[in-house]
Design an enzyme around this catalytic site. Structure first.
Site, PDB file in Angstrom:
ATOM      1  N   GLY C  16     -20.973 -18.118   9.557  1.00  0.00           N
ATOM      2  CA  GLY C  16     -21.259 -16.977  10.041  1.00  0.00           C
ATOM      3  C   GLY C  16     -21.563 -15.345   9.936  1.00  0.00           C
ATOM      4  O   GLY C  16     -22.194 -15.302   8.834  1.00  0.00           O
ATOM      5  N   VAL C  49     -20.118 -15.467  16.914  1.00  0.00           N
ATOM      6  CA  VAL C  49     -20.554 -15.140  18.078  1.00  0.00           C
ATOM      7  C   VAL C  49     -19.411 -15.098  19.075  1.00  0.00           C
ATOM      8  O   VAL C  49     -20.797 -14.331  20.553  1.00  0.00           O
ATOM      9  CB  VAL C  49     -20.907 -16.404  18.221  1.00  0.00           C
ATOM     10  CG1 VAL C  49     -20.733 -17.738  19.490  1.00  0.00           C
ATOM     11  CG2 VAL C  49     -22.268 -16.379  19.284  1.00  0.00           C
ATOM     12  N   PHE C 119     -11.464   2.518  20.354  1.00  0.00           N
ATOM     13  CA  PHE C 119     -10.360   1.281  21.225  1.00  0.00           C
ATOM     14  C   PHE C 119      -8.821   1.129  20.400  1.00  0.00           C
ATOM     15  O   PHE C 119      -8.997   2.654  20.440  1.00  0.00           O
ATOM     16  CB  PHE C 119     -11.358   0.829  20.019  1.00  0.00           C
ATOM     17  CG  PHE C 119     -11.988  -1.047  20.074  1.00  0.00           C
ATOM     18  CD1 PHE C 119     -13.495  -1.290  20.935  1.00  0.00           C
ATOM     19  CD2 PHE C 119     -11.360  -2.192  19.774  1.00  0.00           C
ATOM     20  CE1 PHE C 119     -13.585  -2.734  21.440  1.00  0.00           C
ATOM     21  CE2 PHE C 119     -11.619  -3.785  19.913  1.00  0.00           C
ATOM     22  CZ  PHE C 119     -12.659  -3.866  20.975  1.00  0.00           C
ATOM     23  N   GLN C 233      -2.332 -12.558  14.786  1.00  0.00           N
ATOM     24  CA  GLN C 233      -2.337 -11.560  15.302  1.00  0.00           C
ATOM     25  C   GLN C 233      -2.975 -12.059  17.198  1.00  0.00           C
ATOM     26  O   GLN C 233      -3.934 -12.969  17.040  1.00  0.00           O
ATOM     27  CB  GLN C 233      -3.711  -9.948  15.101  1.00  0.00           C
ATOM     28  CG  GLN C 233      -4.235  -9.365  16.694  1.00  0.00           C
ATOM     29  CD  GLN C 233      -5.253  -8.552  16.006  1.00  0.00           C
ATOM     30  OE1 GLN C 233      -6.437  -8.462  16.117  1.00  0.00           O
ATOM     31  NE2 GLN C 233      -4.219  -7.451  15.769  1.00  0.00           N
ATOM     32  N   HIS C 235      -3.860 -10.967  20.548  1.00  0.00           N
ATOM     33  CA  HIS C 235      -4.692 -10.540  21.427  1.00  0.00           C
ATOM     34  C   HIS C 235      -3.882 -10.553  22.207  1.00  0.00           C
ATOM     35  O   HIS C 235      -3.811 -11.498  23.319  1.00  0.00           O
ATOM     36  CB  HIS C 235      -6.183 -10.921  21.630  1.00  0.00           C
ATOM     37  CG  HIS C 235      -7.215  -9.616  21.976  1.00  0.00           C
ATOM     38  ND1 HIS C 235      -6.865  -9.225  23.533  1.00  0.00           N
ATOM     39  CD2 HIS C 235      -8.412  -8.781  21.823  1.00  0.00           C
ATOM     40  CE1 HIS C 235      -7.910  -8.742  23.766  1.00  0.00           C
ATOM     41  NE2 HIS C 235      -8.471  -8.731  22.503  1.00  0.00           N
ATOM     42  N   LEU C 245     -11.685 -15.294  25.190  1.00  0.00           N
ATOM     43  CA  LEU C 245     -11.156 -13.559  25.287  1.00  0.00           C
ATOM     44  C   LEU C 245     -11.491 -12.984  26.345  1.00  0.00           C
ATOM     45  O   LEU C 245     -12.597 -12.601  26.360  1.00  0.00           O
ATOM     46  CB  LEU C 245     -11.207 -13.549  24.019  1.00  0.00           C
ATOM     47  CG  LEU C 245     -11.370 -11.310  23.305  1.00  0.00           C
ATOM     48  CD1 LEU C 245     -10.480 -11.213  23.036  1.00  0.00           C
ATOM     49  CD2 LEU C 245     -11.879 -11.308  22.281  1.00  0.00           C
ATOM     50  N   GLU C 248     -10.777  -6.499  23.979  1.00  0.00           N
ATOM     51  CA  GLU C 248     -10.417  -4.885  24.179  1.00  0.00           C
ATOM     52  C   GLU C 248     -11.004  -4.195  25.223  1.00  0.00           C
ATOM     53  O   GLU C 248     -10.413  -2.539  25.300  1.00  0.00           O
ATOM     54  CB  GLU C 248      -9.954  -4.594  23.027  1.00  0.00           C
ATOM     55  CG  GLU C 248      -8.975  -2.927  22.841  1.00  0.00           C
ATOM     56  CD  GLU C 248      -8.020  -3.403  21.724  1.00  0.00           C
ATOM     57  OE1 GLU C 248      -7.412  -4.326  20.908  1.00  0.00           O
ATOM     58  OE2 GLU C 248      -8.624  -2.595  20.914  1.00  0.00           O
ATOM     59  N   ARG C 288      -2.608  -3.865  19.198  1.00  0.00           N
ATOM     60  CA  ARG C 288      -2.646  -5.169  19.871  1.00  0.00           C
ATOM     61  C   ARG C 288      -1.235  -5.983  19.339  1.00  0.00           C
ATOM     62  O   ARG C 288      -0.180  -6.503  20.570  1.00  0.00           O
ATOM     63  CB  ARG C 288      -3.602  -5.825  19.358  1.00  0.00           C
ATOM     64  CG  ARG C 288      -5.254  -5.591  19.343  1.00  0.00           C
ATOM     65  CD  ARG C 288      -6.549  -6.735  19.140  1.00  0.00           C
ATOM     66  NE  ARG C 288      -7.154  -5.603  19.396  1.00  0.00           N
ATOM     67  CZ  ARG C 288      -8.689  -7.241  18.601  1.00  0.00           C
ATOM     68  NH1 ARG C 288      -8.200  -7.250  18.067  1.00  0.00           N
ATOM     69  NH2 ARG C 288      -9.218  -6.471  19.366  1.00  0.00           N
ATOM     70  N   HIS C 356      -5.286 -14.898  17.909  1.00  0.00           N
ATOM     71  CA  HIS C 356      -7.138 -13.976  17.784  1.00  0.00           C
ATOM     72  C   HIS C 356      -7.447 -13.976  16.164  1.00  0.00           C
ATOM     73  O   HIS C 356      -8.381 -13.850  16.533  1.00  0.00           O
ATOM     74  CB  HIS C 356      -6.902 -13.361  18.818  1.00  0.00           C
ATOM     75  CG  HIS C 356      -8.274 -12.146  18.762  1.00  0.00           C
ATOM     76  ND1 HIS C 356      -9.069 -12.555  19.537  1.00  0.00           N
ATOM     77  CD2 HIS C 356      -8.707 -11.017  18.142  1.00  0.00           C
ATOM     78  CE1 HIS C 356     -10.163 -11.491  19.017  1.00  0.00           C
ATOM     79  NE2 HIS C 356     -10.137 -10.752  18.741  1.00  0.00           N
ATOM     80  N   ARG C 391      -3.984  -5.973  12.589  1.00  0.00           N
ATOM     81  CA  ARG C 391      -5.517  -5.742  12.322  1.00  0.00           C
ATOM     82  C   ARG C 391      -6.395  -4.808  13.391  1.00  0.00           C
ATOM     83  O   ARG C 391      -5.231  -5.091  14.888  1.00  0.00           O
ATOM     84  CB  ARG C 391      -6.203  -6.519  12.305  1.00  0.00           C
ATOM     85  CG  ARG C 391      -8.222  -6.107  12.440  1.00  0.00           C
ATOM     86  CD  ARG C 391      -8.559  -7.513  12.175  1.00  0.00           C
ATOM     87  NE  ARG C 391      -8.790  -8.140  13.191  1.00  0.00           N
ATOM     88  CZ  ARG C 391      -9.415  -8.011  15.074  1.00  0.00           C
ATOM     89  NH1 ARG C 391     -10.314  -7.031  14.423  1.00  0.00           N
ATOM     90  NH2 ARG C 391      -9.564  -8.567  14.851  1.00  0.00           N
TER      91      ARG C 391
END
Lengths: 139, 121, 581, 248
Positions: C16, C49, C119, C233, C235, C245, C248, C288, C356, C391
């Site tokens: 990844g 991705v 953000f 976490q 989300h 998802l 945000e 979050r 998340h 995070r």
């Protein structure tokens, strides 16, 4: 020689390899239309050769032309030209559609939408056809 | 190593040019020469064919359109039909592809040459 | 039986974002290094991705590294290691520009500079983005760039089943080649684990099917500690049911969260005032963990909607207008149209908190190095830690770049100074591993336990015990359930006895890994008797800096639950203070 | 709630057991909000663990789960059961590819093609990172953005009869990606890429059936990329012929 970058690959002999069926263009309507589109070229080519044959005789003089002109009044030739005309029109329309994919003009920051490109082509087509017709009618 | 020059773009360029010419002009010629004249609705304006402009126009239209047709006959029809009906492996296809290409594009060239010959006589 | 043995200088497990970045960094660090990139999926299928919103970095004059660091540390509830955060913020801009040079189609300002957006939890616009498909574009840019390095050799669709260790150091990995079902040995001087998180331990998650915590479990089984695993976490805006998802960035661009009375409820939880345009760190741009908790409290107050997949609230983008949604949030529109059948231009989007991201992971230093010699880790599977107890959105894509590159470079440097590994006893090892996989994970018709059934029980236990709100009783119950699931796992039923692309076997191997990860999460959570960041205990609602300004470290203990140790957080310049927004 | 069901007819092929693929039928519960992939997962979890297929993100962006659904190439994570009801659903591996097993096709050939078109930024001279980004206006971004949306799901290859007949054809996705880099204002490598994509197996193989663009779930238009490349190559050749001094 380029270096192999992928180490593991499936074994060719252990996979099933499908074949395109003979009648693949009957499987989908879009494939069939595609084959029809390609077939237009056969009719257009035959017409062009026939027309060239006629022109040859015309350039030999009016008598030479009248000698061969009669045979094109036969039902067979009329039918052929009728079918050829349908195919030729199909060629024109499909060609304008594909042209709209390739020609994507921009006017300033605005992209001319494809339907308008097609419409412009059709307009030009009608104009050109009318011009040729004029030569037959008016002169 | 220098790569051999590929003629593919040339054939495709002629194909595309011919396709546009044929799309714009072939239907009306079929309608007039193939239908309207034989059916007696109109007459072939024979003397017009003597005009040099008309000759250039017809030579151009016919030769370009023939290249268009050659390309379309060679690529899909030949390509698919042979591969599918005779299940030829691709090397065999390549092998017979060349003579067929010569035949088809050669035919178009002969056609174009005769068009020009007829018009310039 | 003979097994294939391959030899490289560096192995990277997982292709990844972090794995690819590490591979490129290693390839650029020194010539003639041979780098094996092993992944159970093709690289462009990796879960990077799916990241949508963006990657944070100081890009403008109105911003500073100190502010980025402060926001990150504050957001982490002071559990982040501050030396690691300082490295992150320092190297972030360079990495983001490097990615731009590699072709990533970042969204741009009219003058051609890279755009930045606000953000959650950040005080300044510093999130670089590529519309709302940032992860997609980053992953493909990294993958496509990696193709130009001859040194990077790929093992696509190979499932790493164990780390080979010998004499206190890592020697390589055993690899299940999915095309043959055979075990391969891949040897190297250093190994970098970049396999991402394990959100699939939970029932509702934004995470893809492949995120089963494999790499964390590999390291854990090799004796490396997993750090801060209790911090998971949620989300606040996932789609109910699928868990897909909704970025945000939709709130960064000005979206509102509203309850069933049409009220922007976040102002009732000290996040106000409710301004029309987004304000940094206020309202919908809160962090979050806090937003997810507010959702649960709204639920308790009876202010949520009820649907076929439980409670939900509304994310309202309608006032943003079609043009902004199409230019900045096209993927949100595509997803909601496809999966909920609504158009955010005219309808509010139903959302609920979903698992998340895992803040915890393989314990590494700032070079990605672990306690096992030669073993490195980066990305979500690692814990450096810059995320601490929570995070901030858009720090993870930055993290995988910065620490992926650092791990790649240090693993390369390490490999340069090592002699070639000995391979004499290795073929035997391969035989043992093949036997283990064939005996335990191939055609077990005597077994009675369904893998899918065990997985579902695990997921429910995790949601019940270590969800958004936690308490001792429920956590103990979850720990016990996990223990019994582990025992029952020995008796799984597998019908498939073929070796080519046997996914029944890989699914079981994945659950085997996820169970390990789940156990570390639940047991680490149980021992932390405080509330901090995403770890919220009803029985200990306060943060306890005196006893728990510490990382937890979970080690494998044979036959029982993991052993949990603690060690202090690194503090450089920011003294802990109360976390209020 | 009465348990409504729907029939999935799924292609099975295991090299070790089967001489050729065959169809196996499964009854799965019908749910209004289920996609074909959900039904496959139901089969794998509850009915038959031996069924193999690729999937991951289930949100249409990882590109793993492309299959033929009732004869059309689809991402099964965004093909809803409700669109096929009340009929049965036929699920097959993507057409035109060798089958490794069940619904899993061999895509290693595509990976080679992707590499061959050099899909990365090529510069005569790299700018150091310390000097900042290459400036690129939103219009310059817009020029290639559409072609950068490809998720490599291979639906386009499955829809392309040319690829079915000539498996060496570089094909829609790889050529579209090459074109994406050609159009990128930061790139200077189009001549290198064009050497590959306008060679044998390149754009000239395409006869513009156009189905690649129709089936693309991300609205990339590979057919347009290929035709435009043909036009650019021809006009480049004409230019080179008329103005030989302009050639590189």
């Amino acid at each position: 020689m380029e270096k192999e970058m992928i180490v593991n690959r499936p074994d060719n002999s252990k996979m099933y390899h499908p074949h395109m069926p003979t009648a693949w263009w009957f499987r989908k309507w879009s494939y069939f239309l595609f084959m029809l589109r390609e077939l237009t070229s056969v009719f257009i080519a035959v017409f062009l050769v026939v027309y060239l044959f006629q022109i040859y005789h015309i350039t030999q003089g009016a008598d030479a032309y009248w000698e061969i002109a009669g045979q094109f009044r036969s039902g067979g030739w009329i039918a052929f030209h009728g079918v050829a005309l349908i195919f030729a029109i199909y060629h024109s329309l499909s060609w304008f559609k594909t042209a709209a994919v390739i020609l994507t003009p921009r006017v300033g920051g605005w992209m001319v939408p494809p339907w308008m490109v097609v419409a412009l082509h059709i307009a030009a087509w009608l104009a050109a056809s009318a011009a040729v017709l004029m030569l037959y009618v008016l002169i | 190593m220098k790569k051999p020059i590929s003629f593919a773009p040339l054939w495709w360029g002629l194909f595309a040019g011919g396709g546009m010419a044929a799309a714009m002009l072939v239907p009306i010629h079929i309608a007039l020469t193939g239908l309207a004249v034989p059916l007696g609705w109109l007459e072939e304006p024979l003397w017009l064919y003597q005009h040099w402009l008309v000759k250039v126009y017809l030579a151009g239209l016919i030769s370009l359109s023939l290249f268009h047709c050659a390309h379309r006959i060679y690529h899909p029809l030949f390509h698919f039909a042979h591969r599918v009906y005779f299940s030829l492996p691709s090397f065999a296809l390549r092998l017979i592809g060349r003579p067929v290409a010569i035949l088809v594009y050669g035919g178009a060239m002969v056609g174009a040459a005769s068009a020009i010959w007829i018009m310039t006589r | 039986m003979k097994h294939e043995i391959f030899e490289h200088d560096i192995i990277i497990v997982g292709a990844g974002g972090a794995g690819l970045r590490a591979a490129i960094a290693a390839a650029e660090h020194a010539e003639h290094l041979s780098i094996a990139l092993i992944s159970k999926v093709y690289p462009m299928r990796s879960h990077t991705v799916s990241a949508e919103g963006g990657a944070a970095g100081v890009m403008r004059d109105n911003d500073s590294e100190d502010t980025h660091a402060k926001d990150t540390i504050f957001g982490s509830d002071f559990l982040a290691d501050q030396d690691a955060v300082e490295i992150l913020v320092r190297e972030a801009p360079g990495e983001l520009i490097q990615l731009e040079h590699w072709g990533c189609p970042w969204s741009r300002d009219p003058d051609g500079r890279i755009s930045v957006r606000p953000f959650g939890g950040m005080t300044v616009n510093r999130t670089v983005f590529a519309a709302d498909k940032t992860g997609f574009h980053m992953l493909h840019a990294l993958f496509q760039t990696s193709l130009k390095y001859d040194a990077i050799v790929r093992y696509d669709e190979c499932f790493v089943t164990s780390l080979l260790t010998d004499d206190g150091r890592v020697r390589g990995v055993t690899n299940l080649n999915l095309y043959t079902g055979k075990v391969q040995i891949v040897m190297a001087k250093s190994v970098i684990i970049c396999t991402g998180g394990g959100g699939r331990a939970f029932p509702f998650t934004t995470n893809a099917a492949i995120k089963t915590g494999d790499g964390m479990a590999l390291a854990y089984r090799a004796g490396v500690g997993l750090k801060d695993m209790e911090f998971v976490q949620y989300h606040p805006t996932g789609l109910p049911g699928t868990g897909i998802l909704i970025t945000e960035a939709s709130r960064g661009e000005g979206g509102w969260l509203i309850n069933k009375h049409g009220h922007r409820y976040l102002q009732d939880y000290g996040l106000g005032p409710a301004t029309d345009t987004p304000t940094h760190r206020k309202m919908e741009l809160g962090p979050r963990d806090i937003l997810s908790r507010c959702h649960m409290q709204e639920h308790q107050k009876g202010n949520t909607f009820e649907g076929p997949y439980g409670h939900y609230l509304h994310l309202d983008l309608r006032h943003l207008g079609e043009e902004l949604i199409d230019s900045k949030l096209p993927f949100v529109r595509e997803l909601t149209r496809n999966y909920v059948g609504i158009d955010p231009v005219v309808d509010p989007i139903p959302v609920r908190p979903v698992v998340h991201y895992m803040m915890g992971g393989i314990h590494t230093d700032t070079d990605g190095k672990t306690s096992l010699e030669g073993l490195y880790a980066a990305g979500e599977c690692a814990c450096v830690s810059i995320n601490g107890a929570n995070r901030l959105g858009s720090n993870s894509l930055t993290e995988l770049l910065v620490f992926g590159a650092r791990a790649g470079r240090s693993a390369a440097e390490f490999a340069l100074n090592q002699p070639s590994p000995l391979k004499s006893p290795i073929d035997l090892l391969a035989g043992d591993e093949q036997k283990r996989l064939d005996d335990n994970f191939l055609k077990k018709e005597g077994g009675t336990e369904k893998v899918a059934g065990l997985r579902q029980e695990m997921q429910i236990a995790m949601e019940d015990g270590v969800g958004i709100y936690r308490n001792e009783g429920d956590m103990r119950k979850t720990c016990d359930t996990l223990q019994s699931l582990r025992e029952r796992f020995a008796n799984i039923r597998i019908e498939d006895d073929t070796s080519i692309f046997n996914t029944e076997r890989t699914v079981a191997l994945e659950l085997d890994f996820t169970l390990d990860v789940a156990e570390t999460i639940a047991n680490s959570a149980l021992q932390r008797t405080e509330s901090r960041g995403s770890h919220n205990r009803i029985d200990y609602p306060e943060r306890d800096d005196e006893n728990y300004l510490k990382h937890s470290l979970a080690f494998r203990a044979p036959g029982g639950p993991p052993k949990i140790e603690h060690f202090p957080v690194t503090i450089t310049r920011w003294e802990p203070e109360e976390r209020k927004y | 709630m009465s348990e409504e069901t729907i029939t999935l007819n799924v292609t099975r092929y295991r090299h070790e057991k089967d001489r050729a693929p065959f169809i196996q039928s499964y009854q799965v519960p019908y749910r209004e909000d289920w996609v074909v992939l959900d039904a496959l997962n139901h089969i794998k979890d509850e009915l038959d663990g031996t069924l193999s297929y690729r999937w991951s993100c289930r949100m249409g962006v990882c590109g793993s789960c492309g299959m033929m659904v009732n004869g059309e190439p689809k991402l099964t994570c965004s093909a809803f059961l409700r669109d096929y009801r009340p009929g049965e659903i036929r699920v097959e591996p993507l057409e035109n590819f060798p089958v490794i097993r069940d619904l899993v096709i061999d895509m290693s050939g595509f990976m080679d093609k992707l590499t061959s078109v050099q899909p990365w930024i090529i510069r005569e001279k790299e700018k150091p990172v310390s000097e900042g980004e290459y400036l690129q206006t939103p219009d310059q971004l817009d020029a290639y953005q559409q072609y950068s949306q490809c998720i490599n799901c291979l639906l386009c290859y499955s829809a392309c009869p040319i690829f079915g007949l000539e498996t060496d054809f570089i094909g829609p996705a790889a050529i579209a990606l090459a074109y994406r880099y050609n159009l990128d204002s930061r790139d200077e490598g189009s001549h290198r890429r064009n050497d590959v994509i306008t060679d044998v197996n390149g754009v000239w193989e395409c006869t513009f059936v156009g189905e690649c663009s129709v089936v693309c779930p991300k609205h990339v238009d590979p057919a347009a990329a290929i035709q435009k490349l043909k036009v650019e190559t021809v006009s480049g050749m004409v230019r080179g012929f008329l103005m030989p001094w302009s050639r590189k």
